[in-house]
Design a protein around this motif. Structure first.
Motif, PDB file in Angstrom:
ATOM      1  N   GLU A   1       4.115 -63.777  -0.357  1.00  0.00           N
ATOM      2  CA  GLU A   1       3.502 -62.459  -0.208  1.00  0.00           C
ATOM      3  C   GLU A   1       3.746 -61.648  -1.479  1.00  0.00           C
ATOM      4  O   GLU A   1       4.839 -61.680  -2.037  1.00  0.00           O
ATOM      5  CB  GLU A   1       4.100 -61.705   0.982  1.00  0.00           C
ATOM      6  CG  GLU A   1       3.965 -62.411   2.317  1.00  0.00           C
ATOM      7  CD  GLU A   1       4.725 -61.693   3.418  1.00  0.00           C
ATOM      8  OE1 GLU A   1       4.766 -60.448   3.398  1.00  0.00           O
ATOM      9  OE2 GLU A   1       5.301 -62.373   4.282  1.00  0.00           O
TER      10      GLU A   1
ATOM     11  N   GLU B   1      -1.306 -62.493   0.794  1.00  0.00           N
ATOM     12  CA  GLU B   1      -0.447 -63.215   1.736  1.00  0.00           C
ATOM     13  C   GLU B   1      -0.968 -64.638   1.904  1.00  0.00           C
ATOM     14  O   GLU B   1      -2.154 -64.836   2.199  1.00  0.00           O
ATOM     15  CB  GLU B   1      -0.428 -62.516   3.097  1.00  0.00           C
ATOM     16  CG  GLU B   1       0.115 -61.101   3.055  1.00  0.00           C
ATOM     17  CD  GLU B   1       0.071 -60.431   4.419  1.00  0.00           C
ATOM     18  OE1 GLU B   1       1.010 -59.688   4.735  1.00  0.00           O
ATOM     19  OE2 GLU B   1      -0.908 -60.656   5.161  1.00  0.00           O
TER      20      GLU B   1
ATOM     21  N   HIS C   1       3.158 -57.724  -2.241  1.00  0.00           N
ATOM     22  CA  HIS C   1       2.751 -56.433  -1.697  1.00  0.00           C
ATOM     23  C   HIS C   1       2.882 -55.362  -2.767  1.00  0.00           C
ATOM     24  O   HIS C   1       3.778 -55.411  -3.613  1.00  0.00           O
ATOM     25  CB  HIS C   1       3.617 -56.061  -0.490  1.00  0.00           C
ATOM     26  CG  HIS C   1       3.300 -54.712   0.076  1.00  0.00           C
ATOM     27  ND1 HIS C   1       3.902 -53.554  -0.378  1.00  0.00           N
ATOM     28  CD2 HIS C   1       2.426 -54.328   1.027  1.00  0.00           C
ATOM     29  CE1 HIS C   1       3.419 -52.526   0.283  1.00  0.00           C
ATOM     30  NE2 HIS C   1       2.527 -52.962   1.139  1.00  0.00           N
TER      31      HIS C   1
ATOM     32  N   GLU D   1       9.372 -65.298   3.821  1.00  0.00           N
ATOM     33  CA  GLU D   1       9.629 -64.112   4.637  1.00  0.00           C
ATOM     34  C   GLU D   1      11.085 -63.658   4.568  1.00  0.00           C
ATOM     35  O   GLU D   1      11.532 -62.875   5.399  1.00  0.00           O
ATOM     36  CB  GLU D   1       9.230 -64.349   6.100  1.00  0.00           C
ATOM     37  CG  GLU D   1       7.742 -64.602   6.288  1.00  0.00           C
ATOM     38  CD  GLU D   1       7.313 -64.461   7.724  1.00  0.00           C
ATOM     39  OE1 GLU D   1       8.152 -64.103   8.576  1.00  0.00           O
ATOM     40  OE2 GLU D   1       6.126 -64.704   8.013  1.00  0.00           O
TER      41      GLU D   1
ATOM     42  N   ASP E   1       4.577 -53.847   6.512  1.00  0.00           N
ATOM     43  CA  ASP E   1       3.599 -54.462   7.406  1.00  0.00           C
ATOM     44  C   ASP E   1       2.524 -53.473   7.840  1.00  0.00           C
ATOM     45  O   ASP E   1       1.580 -53.851   8.537  1.00  0.00           O
ATOM     46  CB  ASP E   1       4.294 -55.036   8.641  1.00  0.00           C
ATOM     47  CG  ASP E   1       5.097 -56.284   8.310  1.00  0.00           C
ATOM     48  OD1 ASP E   1       4.643 -57.065   7.455  1.00  0.00           O
ATOM     49  OD2 ASP E   1       6.177 -56.467   8.892  1.00  0.00           O
TER      50      ASP E   1
ATOM     51  N   SER F   1       6.008 -69.587   2.697  1.00  0.00           N
ATOM     52  CA  SER F   1       4.992 -68.544   2.606  1.00  0.00           C
ATOM     53  C   SER F   1       5.226 -67.707   1.359  1.00  0.00           C
ATOM     54  O   SER F   1       6.337 -67.654   0.822  1.00  0.00           O
ATOM     55  CB  SER F   1       5.017 -67.651   3.851  1.00  0.00           C
ATOM     56  OG  SER F   1       6.264 -66.983   3.964  1.00  0.00           O
TER      57      SER F   1
ATOM     58  N   ALA G   1      -1.818 -56.204  -0.017  1.00  0.00           N
ATOM     59  CA  ALA G   1      -0.982 -57.380  -0.269  1.00  0.00           C
ATOM     60  C   ALA G   1      -1.825 -58.634  -0.385  1.00  0.00           C
ATOM     61  O   ALA G   1      -2.924 -58.723   0.173  1.00  0.00           O
ATOM     62  CB  ALA G   1       0.046 -57.553   0.843  1.00  0.00           C
TER      63      ALA G   1
END
Length: 332
Positions: A274, A263, A276, A305, A229, A272, A261
């Motif tokens: 992501e 997202e 990265h 997530e 993050d 969701s 990333a």
């Protein structure tokens, strides 16, 4: 958490170019007074179309990201809007769609010691129409409480709109939250530093800012789940010209490392995506054209997530271009 620094490398270049140097990219060689000047040619207003394309190629996934937008800059106002489409070439897990959209807008204005900031961001398979979870927006006001040579501090606040995970007694998402504004900047021959905080910290540092050889670091913190993050880009930069050169302190080359990333919040609730990755990169910056490429490694795809898998190592390339349509910055 709302990401308060949009991923707009070309737009940020133009903002730095305009506000940081005061350079006129394009001026009308024969200015003529007009009772109804057009926005693209009004004195003091610079309108700049931009385009960009990025390709990320990993062992198990490839992402194509074309985009276009426009920048408008005047003495006291900076506006930028950008649309990008992201296409995943390989199938994603959980039958996720392969095409996503990014819509970004930012307005940053000032009047004496007053500051006004607004931004909108939607990254989703169905941006905006997919519901509150697919976009974030905020409007804030700040006042410059401290102004000294080389230092400025702005404090204020406003409201943000999104799905923050807070539910009303009826089970619906609560869409509004108050947010603070903290904006501090420090300038010296040794170090330039900028800190913006609305829903999270955004830090920018430049070591030896007046030297043709300098070091830069930009970092922001999104959420508080793990080390991924923390997004950053650090580079060693060499500029071709000094700041007092007629060409300006703009074009140059750089090498560095970054954490970045893709997202997206899907239309379906609690879904969701992501992707990265970290990257070692090199950049050739010709002001109106910027080329960046390098080695991408330690990538991770995360669904909902929770579920994560590696996408392997690979490479990326990014091309950004802008061109001023007209206007003048001679009002400085």
């Amino acid at each position: 958490m709302i990401r308060t620094t949009p991923r707009l490398p070309v737009a940020m270049l133009a903002a730095w170019l305009m506000f940081g140097t005061g350079l006129t990219l394009a001026a009308d060689p024969n200015p003529v007074a007009s009772p109804t000047p057009s926005p693209a040619t009004s004195p003091g207003l610079q309108v700049i179309p931009l385009a960009q394309y990025q390709l990320l190629s990993l062992e198990s996934q490839t992402v194509h990201s074309p985009g276009a937008g426009v920048i408008a800059v005047s003495e006291n106002l900076f506006l930028v809007g950008l649309y990008s489409q992201h296409f995943f070439a390989q199938d994603l897990g959980f039958d996720y769609p392969d095409t996503y959209h990014s819509i970004e807008f930012m307005a940053d204005g000032r009047n004496a010691r007053h500051r006004y900031l607004g931004f909108f961001k939607s990254e989703s398979d169905r941006p905006v129409v997919g519901g509150l979870q697919t976009f974030q927006a905020a409007g804030v006001y700040g006042y410059e409480v401290m102004q000294r040579p080389g230092f400025s501090l702005v404090l204020g606040g406003g409201l943000a709109v999104s799905d923050f995970g807070i539910e009303t007694p009826g089970g619906k998402p609560w869409p509004l939250l108050p947010v603070p504004l903290i904006r501090a900047s420090w300038e010296s021959r040794l170090l330039n530093a900028n800190l913006d905080f609305i829903t999270g910290p955004n830090l920018g540092l430049t070591l030896a800012p007046q030297s043709r050889l300098r070091a830069t670091l930009d970092a922001r913190l999104d959420k508080l789940r793990d080390e991924r993050d923390l997004f950053f880009e650090g580079a060693l930069v060499y500029r071709f010209f000094d700041s007092d050169h007629p060409m300006g302190d703009l074009a140059g080359v750089a090498v560095g490392i970054k954490s970045d990333a893709y997202e997206f919040a899907l239309k379906a609730e609690d879904e969701s995506l992501e992707l990265h990755y970290y990257a070692l990169f090199g950049t050739v910056d010709l002001t109106l054209l910027k080329l960046t490429g390098g080695y991408a490694f330690d990538s991770r795809v995360r669904y909902r997530e929770r579920t994560s898998e590696s996408a392997g190592d690979g490479w990326f390339i990014s091309v950004s271009a802008l061109y001023p349509l007209g206007g003048s910055r001679n009002d400085r």
